[in-house]
Design a protein around this motif. Structure first.
Motif, PDB file in Angstrom:
ATOM      1  N   MET A  81       0.855  -1.180   0.000  1.00 48.12           N
ATOM      2  CA  MET A  81       0.000   0.000   0.000  1.00 48.12           C
ATOM      3  C   MET A  81       0.889   1.227   0.000  1.00 48.12           C
ATOM      4  N   ASN A  82       0.719   2.068  -1.041  1.00 49.39           N
ATOM      5  CA  ASN A  82       1.573   3.239  -1.151  1.00 49.39           C
ATOM      6  C   ASN A  82       1.011   4.154  -2.226  1.00 49.39           C
ATOM      7  N   THR A  83       1.772   5.204  -2.552  1.00 56.25           N
ATOM      8  CA  THR A  83       1.394   6.092  -3.646  1.00 56.25           C
ATOM      9  C   THR A  83       1.460   5.302  -4.949  1.00 56.25           C
ATOM     10  N   PRO A  84       0.774   5.759  -6.008  1.00 57.81           N
ATOM     11  CA  PRO A  84       0.824   5.024  -7.284  1.00 57.81           C
ATOM     12  C   PRO A  84       2.245   4.763  -7.790  1.00 57.81           C
ATOM     13  N   ALA A  85       3.148   5.693  -7.551  1.00 60.06           N
ATOM     14  CA  ALA A  85       4.530   5.528  -8.019  1.00 60.06           C
ATOM     15  C   ALA A  85       5.348   4.564  -7.169  1.00 60.06           C
ATOM     16  N   LEU A  86       4.917   4.306  -5.935  1.00 61.47           N
ATOM     17  CA  LEU A  86       5.709   3.462  -5.035  1.00 61.47           C
ATOM     18  C   LEU A  86       5.026   2.165  -4.615  1.00 61.47           C
ATOM     19  N   THR A 141      -4.865  -0.955  -6.925  1.00 62.14           N
ATOM     20  CA  THR A 141      -6.261  -0.556  -7.062  1.00 62.14           C
ATOM     21  C   THR A 141      -6.625   0.410  -5.945  1.00 62.14           C
ATOM     22  N   GLY A 142      -7.753   1.044  -6.091  1.00 64.01           N
ATOM     23  CA  GLY A 142      -8.250   1.955  -5.070  1.00 64.01           C
ATOM     24  C   GLY A 142      -8.844   3.186  -5.714  1.00 64.01           C
ATOM     25  N   THR A 143      -9.775   3.788  -5.038  1.00 58.52           N
ATOM     26  CA  THR A 143     -10.462   4.956  -5.587  1.00 58.52           C
ATOM     27  C   THR A 143      -9.683   6.242  -5.358  1.00 58.52           C
ATOM     28  N   SER A 144      -8.769   6.225  -4.401  1.00 58.18           N
ATOM     29  CA  SER A 144      -7.972   7.412  -4.123  1.00 58.18           C
ATOM     30  C   SER A 144      -6.877   7.544  -5.175  1.00 58.18           C
ATOM     31  N   GLY A 145      -6.693   8.745  -5.663  1.00 58.66           N
ATOM     32  CA  GLY A 145      -5.611   8.979  -6.618  1.00 58.66           C
ATOM     33  C   GLY A 145      -4.259   9.022  -5.943  1.00 58.66           C
ATOM     34  N   SER A 146      -4.257   9.149  -4.609  1.00 56.08           N
ATOM     35  CA  SER A 146      -2.989   9.280  -3.900  1.00 56.08           C
ATOM     36  C   SER A 146      -2.495   7.987  -3.266  1.00 56.08           C
ATOM     37  N   MET A 147      -3.368   6.985  -3.074  1.00 53.00           N
ATOM     38  CA  MET A 147      -2.954   5.720  -2.460  1.00 53.00           C
ATOM     39  C   MET A 147      -3.527   4.543  -3.245  1.00 53.00           C
ATOM     40  N   LYS A 148      -2.684   3.533  -3.449  1.00 50.23           N
ATOM     41  CA  LYS A 148      -3.095   2.319  -4.149  1.00 50.23           C
ATOM     42  C   LYS A 148      -2.761   1.113  -3.284  1.00 50.23           C
ATOM     43  N   ASN A 149      -3.488   0.035  -3.482  1.00 48.02           N
ATOM     44  CA  ASN A 149      -3.287  -1.225  -2.753  1.00 48.02           C
ATOM     45  C   ASN A 149      -3.100  -2.348  -3.757  1.00 48.02           C
ATOM     46  N   ILE A 150      -2.305  -3.325  -3.383  1.00 48.12           N
ATOM     47  CA  ILE A 150      -2.151  -4.534  -4.194  1.00 48.12           C
ATOM     48  C   ILE A 150      -2.624  -5.703  -3.343  1.00 48.12           C
ATOM     49  N   SER A 151      -3.446  -6.567  -3.921  1.00 49.02           N
ATOM     50  CA  SER A 151      -3.882  -7.748  -3.183  1.00 49.02           C
ATOM     51  C   SER A 151      -2.766  -8.787  -3.176  1.00 49.02           C
TER      52      SER A 151
END
Length: 177
Positions: A75-80, A132-142
């Motif tokens: 879980m991090n920013t899209p770039a990380l 994935t995730g609805t936030s443009g600032s944070m993404k999660n990977i299952s």
């Protein structure tokens, strides 16, 4: 892909992926630490990137950092998101946060080779696309998505030779910085 390499999944190379828990940190140095998500960058783990766990939360910290394991930012920013690094040191009382996974490398894979493969531009892009995730600032990977990341795998002997060469290159670059 060379004819003697085979397509494999990360789940074949990692025995398991475990995460930590979210604990509160504070200014007082309690001697117990939580690794910051920012500690993972381009194949490396910076063990100075820690926060002191507050006294009341120490017993909640459950996943100690293990030498020789690969750490992955789930879980991090899209770039990380999906950033990974190899932990090459043992540090007492350093624990994983809930945003990082730790995976022990299977015996039929070379850890230096595996971390270099995960950090190729092609694989970084592939892993980031799983976020994935609805936030443009944070993404999660299952976990399932991460364990299904596929890549070409040479024999263990060739992995060791490539891993040793990559380690030599990184050490040479580090000397010149």
């Amino acid at each position: 892909m060379p004819h003697d390499w085979e397509q494999r999944k990360l789940g074949d190379a990692i025995n398991s992926l475990e995460s930590g828990v979210s604990v509160n940190s504070g200014e007082e140095d309690t001697g117990y630490y939580i690794l910051k998500t920012s500690a993972i960058e381009l194949g490396h783990v910076d063990l100075t990137e820690v926060k002191s766990i507050v006294r009341e939360e120490i017993l909640r910290a459950k996943t100690p950092l293990k030498k020789g394991c690969i750490l992955i930012s789930r879980m991090n920013t899209p770039a990380l998101v999906g950033a990974s690094g190899l932990n090459t040191e043992t540090r007492a009382n350093v624990f994983l946060p809930d945003r990082l996974w730790q995976g022990a490398v299977a015996s039929h894979f070379n850890q230096e080779w595996l971390i270099s493969v995960l950090n190729t531009p092609r694989n970084i892009k592939q892993i980031q696309s799983l976020g994935t995730g609805t936030s443009g600032s944070m993404k999660n990977i299952s976990k399932d998505s991460m364990l299904n990341v596929a890549f070409a795998v040479p024999s263990l002997e060739e992995q060791k030779a490539i891993g040793k060469f990559m380690e030599f290159l990184e050490n040479t670059i580090a000397l010149h910085h």
